[in-house]
Design an enzyme around this catalytic site. Structure first.
Site, PDB file in Angstrom:
ATOM      1  N   GLU A  54     -23.527  33.751  11.236  1.00 22.53           N
ATOM      2  CA  GLU A  54     -24.755  34.402  10.780  1.00 22.53           C
ATOM      3  C   GLU A  54     -24.918  35.684  11.574  1.00 22.53           C
ATOM      4  O   GLU A  54     -24.609  35.738  12.767  1.00 22.53           O
ATOM      5  CB  GLU A  54     -25.973  33.509  11.004  1.00 22.53           C
ATOM      6  N   ASN A 401     -30.631  27.657   2.037  1.00 24.63           N
ATOM      7  CA  ASN A 401     -30.347  27.304   3.433  1.00 24.63           C
ATOM      8  C   ASN A 401     -31.259  26.166   3.845  1.00 24.63           C
ATOM      9  O   ASN A 401     -31.088  25.051   3.386  1.00 24.63           O
ATOM     10  CB  ASN A 401     -30.499  28.546   4.327  1.00 24.63           C
ATOM     11  N   GLU A 402     -32.283  26.451   4.642  1.00 20.56           N
ATOM     12  CA  GLU A 402     -33.187  25.380   5.085  1.00 20.56           C
ATOM     13  C   GLU A 402     -34.363  25.322   4.129  1.00 20.56           C
ATOM     14  O   GLU A 402     -35.442  25.827   4.432  1.00 20.56           O
ATOM     15  CB  GLU A 402     -33.646  25.663   6.511  1.00 20.56           C
TER      16      GLU A 402
HETATM   17  O1  AHR Z   1     -28.853  29.271  13.725  1.00 19.64           O
HETATM   18  C1  AHR Z   1     -30.056  29.939  13.795  1.00 19.64           C
HETATM   19  C2  AHR Z   1     -31.001  29.540  12.688  1.00 19.64           C
HETATM   20  O2  AHR Z   1     -31.345  28.208  12.803  1.00 19.64           O
HETATM   21  C3  AHR Z   1     -30.449  29.645  11.301  1.00 19.64           C
HETATM   22  O3  AHR Z   1     -30.571  30.910  10.787  1.00 19.64           O
HETATM   23  C4  AHR Z   1     -31.311  28.702  10.529  1.00 19.64           C
HETATM   24  O4  AHR Z   1     -30.640  28.156   9.432  1.00 19.64           O
HETATM   25  C5  AHR Z   1     -31.726  27.679  11.557  1.00 19.64           C
HETATM   26  O5  AHR Z   1     -33.079  27.493  11.561  1.00 19.64           O
END
Ligand code: AHR
Length: 698
Positions: A54, A401-402
């Site tokens: 990321e 993602n989340e």
């Molecule tokens: O890894 C850092 C962050 O943690 C990521 O962007 C997210 O998916 C998680 O909350």
């Protein structure tokens, strides 16, 4: 004292001594870890132990992406962010690249001895290394106004590399002049060898002019327009054009990852939908990739980085290419049409309405075509034009993602339907939300199964206790259907111990025995986050740290690597008294077969060395040799640093192949055959150590 009494006393003391010895031996009874060497039941997935990439902590621009110039296209919200100007400089916005229209015009400074120009600060400076080659390039043109009838004049762009901190005579340690000719935009480049190592150099560029009659008058009209100014090391990873910083990429390649997940993380979602990661903005010529403010720019009030943007120079093409080069499956994650749920109130309607979701789904379908389509297809052609006519062979795609709640299910459903209909072979990955348990998690898992997701992404940034207690986490997961992608995990030490200390890595190694043992459930696992610039981090711990010229592999990196390079072909049951070692006497173990090797991983979380027998049940041939690699530190809080990168590193030695003369001897080490005729290694595992035994077998 009479003799009888003395004798009785001695006998009593002896009895007490023998009792004490027996008790302590009983307490420390040497367990036998029985490896079922013939069981080929559970294959280890090729995707195991991967990379989660990321753009957080300056992982891309200023990190893995090798570009040294910040805001090279003048497209940040403040077009001069990262630049200092001097003399006569204007920002204009009618440049040659449609999606990056800004550029600078540098004109006469007002007096022949004065200069006009710009200076770039890089990412915490620019890392320049002596003897290495660099490519300076710029798109430029001369003043668009005519000079007809006037004596000829010429415009030059001079660039300097400067060391602003030096006490030496010259700040400038490299300079070069480029003549800019013509009113058409052209790309100019100079390749040079750096004469000096400077970890925080700056790049200064200014206008110089010349006129035939040597007068100033005609030089007043001289000016140059400059766009997309780049300074790039020539030696990138694999010598790729527009490539990756070789030392960081090499550290990642050495992890032998099975999968590369990109581009995140939260940046996939965006604080607003407009700011989500749009992969189509990240492909095609770099000059025309629009920038996006990075969401980690402002996420933490106490660690703000207002100059943190995504240039998308490291974009989806480069991710696919890197995955291919390091032999990892590419795993792109795309937006499901929902902005970050942590950062938005649902009442504000931050997400795409369901009836407006089609463009998001099209992005997913087009991405598959970009990766796998023939060079004649619309998006396959984009890939081919970028230099990769052959498909990238994408097999996996994650949507969202989340994410959590009913909203997510409603958004995900049409993606699943349309992707399944058009690309039935693509394996889809859903989400279980941001936490490893609780309401959202429990709610999402059954729904992901019902939707037919192939894998579900689980995230856990948790304490030591979590990792110690969760080696059994997957033992009771259903074996059929949807599999687990442990997509983000790391031990965040309790009491604010959020750094890459040895003990965090050790408990991770204990937990990971559970990932390995459950290879029929856990198909992918990626530690997170991956990279961090020492001066630009927002989140820690991270697997690999770097500054502008150095790279440091954390203790956790070595744990990941020891798993990854020893991941095996299939799991071998390894049990003590019929049960896997999942914390009894603070010991954890798992075993695999890899070619002609049996590999046994053991974590000992206790401080003390513990005796252990390793029994090879059912092994027909001989054990011809063995090595033991250990990761150990006497200091639980020890961490590698950029100055001391090798404080905690794995150490390998040969396993003693001698035969045990007397297996009954408690402390004796070596080999013997037990009553069942199985080979047994009488050994011990050192305290606070992650041990990897590798045995060559016939
Ligand atoms: O890894 C850092 C962050 O943690 C990521 O962007 C997210 O998916 C998680 O909350």
């Amino acid at each position: 004292m009479n003799g009888m009494y003395v004798k009785a006393l001695i006998m009593k003391r002896f009895a007490l001594f023998v009792g004490a010895v027996c008790a302590s031996v009983a307490m420390l009874a040497q367990p036998t870890l029985k490896i079922e060497t013939q069981d080929a039941g559970i294959p280890v997935q090729k995707t195991m132990y991967g990379l989660f990439f990321e753009d957080i902590n300056y992982a891309a621009d200023g990190g893995l992406y090798a570009e040294l110039v910040k805001n090279r296209s003048f497209e940040f919200d403040n077009p001069l962010m990262g630049w200092t100007t001097f003399g006569n400089v204007q920002v204009r916005d009618d440049g040659p690249f449609e999606r990056c229209p800004h550029y600078v015009r540098i004109g006469y400074a007002g007096h022949p001895v004065m200069f006009s120009g710009i200076e770039n600060e890089g990412f915490f400076g620019m890392g320049i290394e002596e003897g290495k080659q660099y490519r300076f390039s710029v798109w430029a043109r001369t003043a668009p106004f005519g000079k007809k009838g006037k004596p000829a004049a010429k415009e030059f762009v001079t660039f300097h590399l400067c060391d602003d901190d030096t006490m030496g005579e010259n700040q400038m340690f490299f300079d070069e002049v480029i003549e800019v000719e013509g009113k058409e935009w052209k790309r100019y480049e100079v390749v040079f060898t750096a004469p000096r190592t400077v970890s925080d150099a700056t790049l200064r560029i200014y206008l110089e002019t010349w006129s035939e009659d040597e007068s100033v008058e005609y030089r007043k009209d001289c000016c140059v327009d400059l766009e997309h100014i780049s300074l790039f090391p020539v030696d990138t990873y694999n010598n790729d054009e527009n490539g990756l910083r070789a030392d960081i990429a090499q550290a990642l390649a050495e992890l032998k990852p099975g999968v590369l997940r990109f581009p995140g993380g939260c940046i996939v979602e965006g604080t607003t939908l407009e700011q989500r990661y749009q992969w189509k903005n990240s492909v095609g010529p770099v000059e025309n990739r629009p920038v996006n403010m990075n969401r980690w720019n402002y996420t933490f009030a106490e660690r703000q980085f207002p100059d943190y943007y995504q240039s998308y120079g490291l974009g989806f093409y480069e991710f696919f290419r890197f995955a291919e080069e390091i032999g990892a499956e590419a795993l792109p994650v795309i937006s499901c049409g929902m902005a970050c749920q942590f950062q938005n109130d649902p009442n504000d309607k931050p997400h795409a309405a369901l009836k407006e979701l089609q463009p998001y789904i099209d992005d997913a379908l087009d991405l598959i075509e970009f990766a796998n389509g023939p060079a004649t297809s619309k998006w396959g052609k984009v890939r081919a034009d970028m230099g990769h006519p052959a498909p990238f062979n994408l097999h996996y795609l994650a949507v969202g993602n989340e994410q959590w709640g009913d909203d997510f299910i409603e958004h995900l459903k049409p993606f699943v339907e349309q992707i399944r209909a058009k690309y039935p072979d693509i394996k889809l990955i859903g989400s279980s939300g941001p936490y490893s348990g609780g309401e959202w998690f429990n709610d999402l898992w059954p729904q992901m199964r019902e939707l037919g997701c192939d894998l579900v992404d689980e995230h856990f940034y948790s304490s030591e206790t979590f990792f110690e207690n969760n080696a059994t986490r997957y033992d009771n997961y259903p074996r059929e259907g949807t599999k687990v992608f442990a997509g983000e995990y790391a031990c965040h030490g309790a009491d604010g111990k959020k750094f890459n200390h040895f003990n965090a890595a050790l408990v991770e190694s204990a937990f990971m025995t559970g990932l390995e043992r459950n290879a029929d459930v856990v198909y992918m696992a990626t530690y997170a986050p991956l990279l961090a610039h020492i001066q630009g981090w927002q989140w820690r711990p991270d697997l690999v740290w770097f500054d502008n010229t150095r790279v440091m592999r954390s203790c956790s990196y070595y744990v990941q690597q020891l798993y990854s390079v020893n991941k095996g072909d299939y799991v071998l049951p390894a049990k003590v008294d019929g049960k896997p070692l999942t914390g009894q006497q603070q010991l954890y173990a798992s075993a695999v077969r890899q070619g002609d090797e049996i590999i046994v991983k053991i974590t000992n979380l206790s401080k003390y060395s513990q005796p252990l027998n390793i029994e090879f049940d059912g092994l027909q041939g001989a054990v011809t040799g063995g090595t033991l690699t250990t990761l150990y530190s006497s200091d639980a809080m020890a961490e590698n640093t950029l100055d001391e990168p090798d404080k905690v590193i794995p150490v390998t030695k040969a396993v003693d192949m001698a035969r045990c003369q007397n297996p009954q001897d408690y402390w004796q080490k070596g080999w013997y055959r037990n009553d069942q005729g199985n080979r047994v290694l009488k050994t011990s595992v050192a305290g606070s150590t992650f041990s990897v035994f590798k045995f060559k077998v016939r």
